[in-house]
Design an enzyme around this catalytic site. Structure first.
Site, PDB file in Angstrom:
ATOM      1  N   HIS A 273       0.859  -1.188   0.000  1.00 55.95           N
ATOM      2  CA  HIS A 273       0.000   0.000   0.000  1.00 55.95           C
ATOM      3  C   HIS A 273       0.894   1.236   0.000  1.00 55.95           C
ATOM      4  CE1 HIS A 273      -3.012   2.955   1.288  1.00 55.95           C
ATOM      5  NE2 HIS A 273      -3.907   2.092   0.854  1.00 55.95           N
ATOM      6  N   GLU A 326      -7.587  -4.924  -0.494  1.00 61.79           N
ATOM      7  CA  GLU A 326      -8.145  -5.664  -1.615  1.00 61.79           C
ATOM      8  C   GLU A 326      -8.047  -7.180  -1.421  1.00 61.79           C
ATOM      9  OE1 GLU A 326      -6.099  -3.053  -2.215  1.00 61.79           O
ATOM     10  OE2 GLU A 326      -7.446  -1.619  -3.208  1.00 61.79           O
TER      11      GLU A 326
END
Length: 387
Positions: A273, A326
C-alpha cells in the site's frame, strides 16, 4: 519578467504528490506508520465492528454519530431515495449494453450524469450548503440501485427494485441477487462497506475535490471520482487479488509462484500500500471476518499471505510487504456470493459516501485547485517584444 508567478518558482515535489499536504480536512486521516485510520474522531475499524452503515454515513455528512431518533429519520429518508427517476431507468438497458465487458462501473459514470440532470442538480457554487448536502445524499442513495441494475441488465436479467425496509448493505445484496441475504453475509458486506467509505486523499477522492473546487454540480464530481476509481492501481484490485490465488492454484505451487514473481520484480496484487508501512488495518479486520466463515478459500488465502511475507523477508530483507484491503476484501465478497465483476462497483457503493463528504467540504472553500507544472520539454525561441 514572467507573467505567471508560478513559472519563476521552482518547487521540488515527489512523484504523484506523495505526502504533499494540499488542504485541511475534518473528515478523517490515515496514519500509515501506525497502521491506523479514522473517520472524524472515531477509529474507522471500530465503527465497522460496532456500527451500521447508516450511522457512519450520518457521521460523515453531519459530523457526529446519530442518536437513535436521528438515525431512524436518516435511514428512512435515504431509503426513500433509492428508486431511480423513470427517465434514468429508461436508458439503463442501453447503458448496460454499451458498457459491455467494461462492466457496471463504466455505465455508472454516464448514469450519474443523467441522474444529476434528472434531479436538477445545480452547480455547487450556486446553491447553499443544505442543498449540496441533499444532492450528495440523493446521489449516494441511488448508486447501489444504478450499479445492481446495470449488472443485472448486462447479464440479461431484469433489475430488482430497491426495498425501503432493508438497511443499505442488505438492500444492496437483495438488488444484486434478487434474494434477501442471510444476516451473516449482510453484516459482512456492511462491515466491508463501512471500512472503505473514506481513506485520505486517494486518487478518486482528490479527483472529486478538484472537480468540486470548480463549483461544478455534485454529479459531475462523483462521475470524475468513479473514473479515477476504475483504474486497476486504485479500486480495480479486489478481483485481481483473487485472480492471484487462482493463478497459484494449489498449496504445492505457493512457494515457487511467489519466488518467481518476487525475483522478477512483479507486483503481487493484494499486497502493498502506498501509505501503510505496517499491516493495513482494513485487511486485518476483513481477515477476521473471512475466518469466521472459514473454508478452503480462507485457509488457502491465509497460507499465501504468510508465505508471501516469509519469502519476501528472505529474498528482499528490509522490505516489508503486507496484504492491503483488496486481498481479504476479495475473499469476503467471494464468500458472500458477489460476482467478481461487482467487486470494484461494490467498493464504489461505499466510497460514494466519502466522496460526497469531501465534495461538501471542498465546496465550502471558494478557491479553485490549480497547481502548476514544471516544463521540461524543448525550449521555445525567445519571444521578441512587440514594439
Amino acid at each position: 519578467m514572467p507573467t505567471n508567478p508560478a513559472a519563476s518558482t521552482s518547487i521540488d515535489v515527489p512523484r504523484g504528490l506523495a505526502g504533499v499536504i494540499v488542504t485541511d480536512t475534518a473528515l478523517g486521516d490515515v496514519r500509515g506508520l501506525e497502521g491506523f485510520y479514522h473517520y472524524r474522531q472515531y477509529s474507522a475499524v471500530d465503527l465497522a465492528r460496532t456500527r451500521g452503515f447508516e450511522d457512519v454515513w450520518y457521521l460523515m455528512v453531519h459530523g457526529e454519530l446519530p442518536e437513535a431518533a436521528q438515525l431512524s429519520v436518516f435511514a428512512a429518508q435515504t431509503a426513500q431515495l433509492r428508486p431511480l427517476p423513470e427517465d434514468v431507468r429508461a436508458v439503463l438497458p442501453a447503458l448496460a449494453a454499451a458498457s459491455g465487458a467494461s462492466g457496471p462501473l463504466a455505465g455508472l459514470r454516464t448514469a450519474l450524469s443523467l441522474l444529476g440532470a434528472s434531479k436538477g442538480f445545480r452547480p455547487a457554487y450556486d446553491i447553499d450548503a443544505d442543498q449540496r448536502r441533499a444532492d450528495t445524499v440523493a446521489a449516494a442513495a441511488a448508486v447501489p440501485t444504478l450499479l445492481t441494475a446495470l449488472y443485472r441488465l448486462g447479464q440479461g436479467l431484469e433489475p430488482v427494485e430497491p426495498r425501503t425496509d432493508l438497511p443499505y448493505a442488505a438492500n444492496y445484496l437483495y438488488m444484486l441477487t434478487g434474494s434477501e441475504p442471510d444476516a451473516d453475509r449482510a453484516r459482512a458486506i456492511e462491515q466491508y462497506l463501512i471500512s472503505t467509505i473514506d481513506h485520505g486523499f486517494n486518487a478518486s477522492t482528490f479527483t472529486a475535490r478538484v472537480i468540486a473546487s470548480t463549483g461544478a454540480d455534485v454529479a459531475a464530481a462523483l462521475a470524475g471520482a468513479v473514473g479515477a476509481l476504475s483504474g486497476p492501481l486504485h479500486g480495480g484490485a479486489p478481483s485481481r487479488a483473487l485472480d492471484t490465488l487462482d493463478a497459484i492454484g494449489s498449496r504445492d505451487r505457493i512457494d515457487p509462484w511467489i519466488r518467481q514473481h518476487v525475483l522478477a520484480g512483479d507486483r503481487i496484487m493484494g499486497f502493498g500500500h502506498p501509505v501503510y508501512r505496517t499491516e493495513d488495518p482494513r485487511s486485518r479486520m476483513l481477515r477476521g471476518i473471512a475466518e469466521q466463515f472459514g473454508g478452503p478459500l480462507v485457509d488457502f488465502a491465509t497460507e499465501v499471505e504468510q508465505r508471501v511475507e516469509a519469502i519476501l523477508a528472505e529474498l528482499k530483507p528490509g522490505r516489508e510487504l503486507h496484504t492491503n484491503v483488496e486481498f481479504y476484501a476479495g475473499v469476503v465478497m467471494e464468500l458472500c456470493g458477489l460476482p467478481r465483476e461487482m467487486f470494484t462497483p461494490t467498493f464504489a457503493a461505499a466510497r460514494v459516501v466519502g466522496w460526497g463528504a469531501n465534495i461538501l467540504e471542498q465546496a465550502a472553500d471558494s478557491k479553485i485547485i490549480r497547481p502548476a507544472a514544471r516544463y521540461v520539454g524543448p525550449q521555445p525561441p525567445v519571444a521578441v517584444p512587440v514594439p
